[in-house]
Write a protein that holds these residues in place. Structure first.
Motif, PDB file in Angstrom:
ATOM      1  N   TRP A 181       0.878  -1.176   0.000  1.00 58.27           N
ATOM      2  CA  TRP A 181       0.000   0.000   0.000  1.00 58.27           C
ATOM      3  C   TRP A 181       0.912   1.222   0.000  1.00 58.27           C
ATOM      4  CZ3 TRP A 181      -0.630  -4.516   2.559  1.00 58.27           C
ATOM      5  CH2 TRP A 181      -1.801  -5.245   2.276  1.00 58.27           C
ATOM      6  N   CYS A 182       1.095   1.827  -1.169  1.00 57.70           N
ATOM      7  CA  CYS A 182       2.203   2.771  -1.356  1.00 57.70           C
ATOM      8  C   CYS A 182       1.824   4.003  -2.176  1.00 57.70           C
ATOM      9  CB  CYS A 182       3.370   2.059  -2.065  1.00 57.70           C
ATOM     10  SG  CYS A 182       3.981   0.609  -1.199  1.00 57.70           S
ATOM     11  N   LEU A 183       2.777   4.945  -2.175  1.00 56.44           N
ATOM     12  CA  LEU A 183       2.765   6.102  -3.060  1.00 56.44           C
ATOM     13  C   LEU A 183       4.030   6.010  -3.899  1.00 56.44           C
ATOM     14  CD1 LEU A 183       1.505   8.896  -3.860  1.00 56.44           C
ATOM     15  CD2 LEU A 183       3.038   9.901  -2.157  1.00 56.44           C
ATOM     16  N   LEU A 184       3.894   6.160  -5.224  1.00 55.84           N
ATOM     17  CA  LEU A 184       5.024   6.001  -6.128  1.00 55.84           C
ATOM     18  C   LEU A 184       5.355   7.307  -6.830  1.00 55.84           C
ATOM     19  CD1 LEU A 184       3.039   3.327  -6.241  1.00 55.84           C
ATOM     20  CD2 LEU A 184       4.722   2.536  -7.904  1.00 55.84           C
ATOM     21  N   HIS A 185       6.642   7.524  -7.087  1.00 55.90           N
ATOM     22  CA  HIS A 185       7.081   8.681  -7.859  1.00 55.90           C
ATOM     23  C   HIS A 185       8.071   8.212  -8.918  1.00 55.90           C
ATOM     24  CE1 HIS A 185       9.764  12.288  -8.550  1.00 55.90           C
ATOM     25  NE2 HIS A 185       8.571  12.741  -8.881  1.00 55.90           N
ATOM     26  N   CYS A 186       7.768   8.514 -10.168  1.00 56.57           N
ATOM     27  CA  CYS A 186       8.653   8.123 -11.269  1.00 56.57           C
ATOM     28  C   CYS A 186       8.452   9.085 -12.431  1.00 56.57           C
ATOM     29  CB  CYS A 186       8.344   6.690 -11.719  1.00 56.57           C
ATOM     30  SG  CYS A 186       9.412   6.074 -13.036  1.00 56.57           S
ATOM     31  N   SER A 187       9.552   9.602 -12.954  1.00 61.78           N
ATOM     32  CA  SER A 187       9.508  10.514 -14.106  1.00 61.78           C
ATOM     33  C   SER A 187       8.592  11.712 -13.864  1.00 61.78           C
ATOM     34  CB  SER A 187       9.052   9.759 -15.364  1.00 61.78           C
ATOM     35  OG  SER A 187       9.916   8.667 -15.626  1.00 61.78           O
ATOM     36  N   GLY A 188       8.630  12.219 -12.631  1.00 65.09           N
ATOM     37  CA  GLY A 188       7.847  13.411 -12.309  1.00 65.09           C
ATOM     38  C   GLY A 188       6.375  13.155 -12.058  1.00 65.09           C
ATOM     39  N   GLU A 189       5.944  11.900 -12.097  1.00 63.38           N
ATOM     40  CA  GLU A 189       4.533  11.564 -11.913  1.00 63.38           C
ATOM     41  C   GLU A 189       4.338  10.782 -10.617  1.00 63.38           C
ATOM     42  OE1 GLU A 189       1.369  10.264 -15.125  1.00 63.38           O
ATOM     43  OE2 GLU A 189       2.479   8.494 -14.452  1.00 63.38           O
ATOM     44  N   TYR A 190       3.233  11.060  -9.935  1.00 67.72           N
ATOM     45  CA  TYR A 190       2.892  10.355  -8.698  1.00 67.72           C
ATOM     46  C   TYR A 190       1.707   9.434  -8.967  1.00 67.72           C
ATOM     47  CZ  TYR A 190       5.672  14.113  -6.642  1.00 67.72           C
ATOM     48  OH  TYR A 190       6.684  14.993  -6.341  1.00 67.72           O
ATOM     49  N   THR A 191       1.809   8.193  -8.504  1.00 68.57           N
ATOM     50  CA  THR A 191       0.710   7.237  -8.668  1.00 68.57           C
ATOM     51  C   THR A 191       0.460   6.526  -7.345  1.00 68.57           C
ATOM     52  OG1 THR A 191       2.244   5.518  -9.431  1.00 68.57           O
ATOM     53  CG2 THR A 191       1.163   6.851 -11.124  1.00 68.57           C
ATOM     54  N   ASN A 192      -0.719   5.910  -7.227  1.00 65.72           N
ATOM     55  CA  ASN A 192      -1.117   5.331  -5.943  1.00 65.72           C
ATOM     56  C   ASN A 192      -0.953   3.814  -5.853  1.00 65.72           C
ATOM     57  OD1 ASN A 192      -3.149   4.366  -7.549  1.00 65.72           O
ATOM     58  ND2 ASN A 192      -4.824   5.315  -6.417  1.00 65.72           N
ATOM     59  N   GLY A 193      -0.335   3.205  -6.846  1.00 68.35           N
ATOM     60  CA  GLY A 193      -0.143   1.758  -6.806  1.00 68.35           C
ATOM     61  C   GLY A 193      -1.296   0.995  -7.427  1.00 68.35           C
ATOM     62  N   ASP A 194      -2.414   1.677  -7.693  1.00 66.96           N
ATOM     63  CA  ASP A 194      -3.553   1.072  -8.374  1.00 66.96           C
ATOM     64  C   ASP A 194      -3.610   1.522  -9.829  1.00 66.96           C
ATOM     65  OD1 ASP A 194      -4.813  -0.657  -6.630  1.00 66.96           O
ATOM     66  OD2 ASP A 194      -5.821   0.962  -5.559  1.00 66.96           O
ATOM     67  N   GLY A 195      -2.494   2.133 -10.267  1.00 61.24           N
ATOM     68  CA  GLY A 195      -2.449   2.611 -11.636  1.00 61.24           C
ATOM     69  C   GLY A 195      -3.089   3.969 -11.831  1.00 61.24           C
TER      70      GLY A 195
END
Length: 265
Positions: A181-195
């Motif tokens: 259950w996470c918060l992701l950051h990649c290439s300037g974009e934030y996502t919630n792990g559910d896409g």
């Protein structure tokens, strides 16, 4: 130092033990009642054992505890004020036994970076070997818990929680479906792990992670103004561990992901 002072206020000047039936003389020195009587019998006078000031039995006051309480109150206030200024602790400590061979932990186990080379580490059961992941040393199976992570301008990271039985050696994704259950950051974009993309007002420098295990919630906030970022809602059936995944920093100023320290109040 503070402990010695406290013990000094609570100890009889004759027997050096904690007061038993304490009494005070008019000179404000305090003793055990029995110790003072014994001292007077031995010396055949009624002088104070400390300052030698002459006293009498009529001057005995059972006020030692009042003085002690006053001194303790003043001292405790000063001691705790100093502690508020100086004492900090980390709410999460990283577990080196779970760290990927590509991750390098600080000596105090509160920050982590992705290194250039793979370290030769034991392939123990707990270790994450497929991805650059590391867990916190303490897991949670009830209650509310929170901590903050400083991410700066690091280009690639994942923070949140992972269940104890999550896959550590093979294919796994930072998604609730896989026990993350996470918060992701990649290439300037934030996502919630559910896409799903998470919209933020500005680039996040710090992340506040909040777990309410009993309510089944993992929430993320910007601690600067406590702006809500996103929340995962689920039913937790096993212990959850703080989870960190750290990619290569590249040219970013921030190379280490750090767990922020918290002041003791």
């Amino acid at each position: 130092m503070a402990e010695k002072l406290l013990l000094g206020y609570l100890s009889c000047h004759v027997c050096s033990e904690t007061f038993r039936d304490p009494v005070s003389l008019s000179c404000c020195h305090s003793f055990c009642s029995s110790c003072l009587q014994k001292f007077w019998e031995q010396t055949k006078n009624k002088n104070c054992p400390i300052c030698k000031r002459k006293s009498s039995k009529d001057e005995l006051v059972s006020g030692a505890l009042i003085d002690v309480a006053k001194h303790l109150g003043n001292l405790s206030f000063r001691v705790w004020e100093k502690m508020k200024e100086k004492v900090h602790f980390s709410p999460v400590i990283l577990d080196p036994n779970t760290a990927s061979p590509y991750l390098y932990l600080s000596d105090d186990l509160t920050s982590v970076r992705n290194g250039d080379t793979k370290q030769q580490l034991p392939d123990n059961t707990e270790r994450n070997t497929k991805y650059p992941d590391v867990f916190g040393s303490e897991g949670f199976s009830s209650g509310k818990h929170s901590w903050e992570v400083e991410v700066g301008d690091h280009p690639g990271w994942i923070v949140g929680l992972a269940k104890e039985s999550v896959e550590r050696k093979g294919e796994c994704f930072a998604s609730p479906k896989y026990g993350n259950w996470c918060l992701l950051h990649c290439s300037g974009e934030y996502t919630n792990g559910d896409g799903q993309t998470v919209t933020v007002k500005k680039s996040l420098q710090r992340i506040r992670v909040q777990l309410d295990y009993d309510r089944g919630e993992v929430s993320f906030y910007d601690p600067e103004d406590m702006t809500h970022i996103c929340t995962h809602r689920d039913t937790f059936t096993e212990k959850l561990f703080p989870y960190f995944s750290v990619g290569e920093a590249g040219d970013a100023k921030t190379s280490d992901i750090k767990i922020c320290q918290t002041e003791i109040f």
